[in-house]
Design a protein around this motif. Structure first.
Motif: not given
Length: 98
Positions: A5-25, A62-66
């Motif tokens: 799936v493409e989220i904010s011009d970045k592509q992620f390979f996802v499965t159900e139940g998975e948690k991931l960090f994406v650009p701010t929505q 929402h979080i901030k990175g390092d």
């Protein structure tokens, strides 16, 4: 079931139940997001291009990175600048791939 799936011009390979960090929505924590730009869908045995597939996710926080420190210097000119940057991210949990 997995999907590319493409989220904010970045592509992620996802499965159900998975948690991931994406650009701010642009949504509040707890909101449900729907991503309709699915590039590839796979059910383990075969992969297909499905234009009707959607990925539903829940925005957790929402979080901030390092912190990244940038230091600039020009020798013999007494010029030194230190800058810092923290990129914003949103943590989402994939609810369904359909």
């Amino acid at each position: 079931m997995r999907a590319l799936v493409e989220i904010s011009d970045k592509q992620f390979f996802v499965t159900e139940g998975e948690k991931l960090f994406v650009p701010t929505q642009k949504a509040e924590a707890g909101d449900t997001l729907t991503f309709e730009k699915v590039l590839l869908q796979s059910d383990g045995a075969a992969a297909s291009l499905s234009p009707s597939c959607k990925v539903t996710a829940k925005l957790l926080r929402h979080i901030k990175g390092d912190k990244v420190t940038v230091f600039k210097k020009k020798r013999r000119k007494r010029y030194r600048v230190t800058r810092g940057h923290r990129q914003g991210f949103s943590e989402i949990e994939i609810l369904s791939v359909a």
